[in-house]
Design an enzyme around this catalytic site. Structure first.
Site, short mmCIF file in Angstrom:
data_model
loop_
_atom_site.label_atom_id
_atom_site.label_comp_id
_atom_site.label_asym_id
_atom_site.label_seq_id
_atom_site.Cartn_x
_atom_site.Cartn_y
_atom_site.Cartn_z
N SER A 21 0.80 -1.22 0.00
CA SER A 21 0.00 0.00 0.00
C SER A 21 0.84 1.27 0.00
O SER A 21 0.46 2.27 -0.62
CB SER A 21 -0.93 0.02 1.22
N HIS A 68 0.03 4.13 4.91
CA HIS A 68 -0.50 4.80 3.72
C HIS A 68 -0.08 6.26 3.69
O HIS A 68 0.26 6.80 2.63
CB HIS A 68 -2.03 4.69 3.69
#
Length: 271
Positions: free
Chosen positions: A133, A185
């Protein structure tokens, strides 16, 4: 009609290879019943010298939903490889993918360090990050700056304006995958903006290969020292030759004397 999948794969060779690697690793993890704690990155394991986890955590996925989400977004972001006219292209994609993998992992550890040492939040000492991610969010961010008119397709049914995709995806992921790493993230977004705005620049094939080689050295060294896998075949055997004289320094008062001896005092490592 769209292009046949085979031709799209040829147009996105780097993306296709990374997707194949992540999928193969996911299959291996499932087959061998490997837990996320064995391959994931945490502050505690990094403090113990498990720096190899920065790499393994990025390419490992435990949940099939997590894998599908990341690979679906990554496939859409493969347009970077086809954007040579914007100063991007395959070489740029590979070079800065390496930067995103390494710097986002280090930034996550830096955030954990501040939260643990400064704010005394012990929860982040053992929390483990796994997944691609960070890199996906990094490329979303870079593309949102370089080509803001693009669209990001997720699962083939959801299309997001790339200019808002990093933060929309950050919220969307946090909702559908509660275990998703918000800081992971966010680190990808921060590194992505640093690249897109030119704060991190100057990567070329020479620097990318050099960085890759040093990454390999640190990866193998930390893997060996941590004892996670048996790398005994990398041991260098000490070699001694009794026929060779040895030299030692003998302290005598304030002076020093060199003395030769035909008896070896210890092993000599020939590297």
């Amino acid at each position: 009609m769209g292009k046949p999948l085979f031709f799209e794969i040829l147009e996105k060779p780097a993306t296709s290879c990374i997707m194949a690697i992540c999928s193969a690793i996911w299959f291996y993890i499932q087959k061998k019943n490997i837990g996320y704690s064995q391959v994931g990155l945490s502050y505690e394991t990094a403090a113990d010298g498990h720096f190899w986890r920065i790499i393994t955590s990025a390419f490992s996925h435990i949940s099939i939903l997590h894998l599908v989400f990341n690979m679906s977004a990554l496939w859409s972001l493969g347009v970077v490889e086809q954007s040579g006219h914007l100063g991007l292209g395959v070489a740029y994609y590979l070079q800065y993918t390496l930067v995103l993998v390494l710097l986002s992992g280090l930034l996550v550890l830096g955030m954990y360090h501040v939260l643990i040492q400064r704010f005394k939040i012990e929860y982040f000492r053992r929390v483990t990050a796994v997944g691609y991610s960070c890199v996906v969010f990094g490329w979303m961010t870079i593309l949102s700056v370089k080509q803001p008119s693009s669209k990001l397709d997720l699962f083939g049914v959801l299309s997001l304006p790339i200019s808002f995709a990093p933060f929309e995806s950050l919220i969307f992921t946090s909702i559908i995958v509660p275990q998703a790493s918000f800081l992971g993230h966010l680190s990808g977004i921060i590194v992505g903006y640093s690249i897109a705005w030119g704060l991190i620049h100057g990567m070329n094939n020479y620097w990318a290969i050099s960085m890759l080689c040093w990454t390999g050295v640190v990866f193998i060294s930390s893997l060996k020292r941590s004892g996670a896998w048996d790398l005994s075949f990398l041991e260098i055997e000490p070699v001694t030759d009794p026929s060779l004289p040895s030299v030692r320094i003998i302290g005598s008062g304030t002076g020093r004397t060199l003395q030769m001896s035909t008896i070896p005092l210890g092993g000599v490592e020939l590297v």
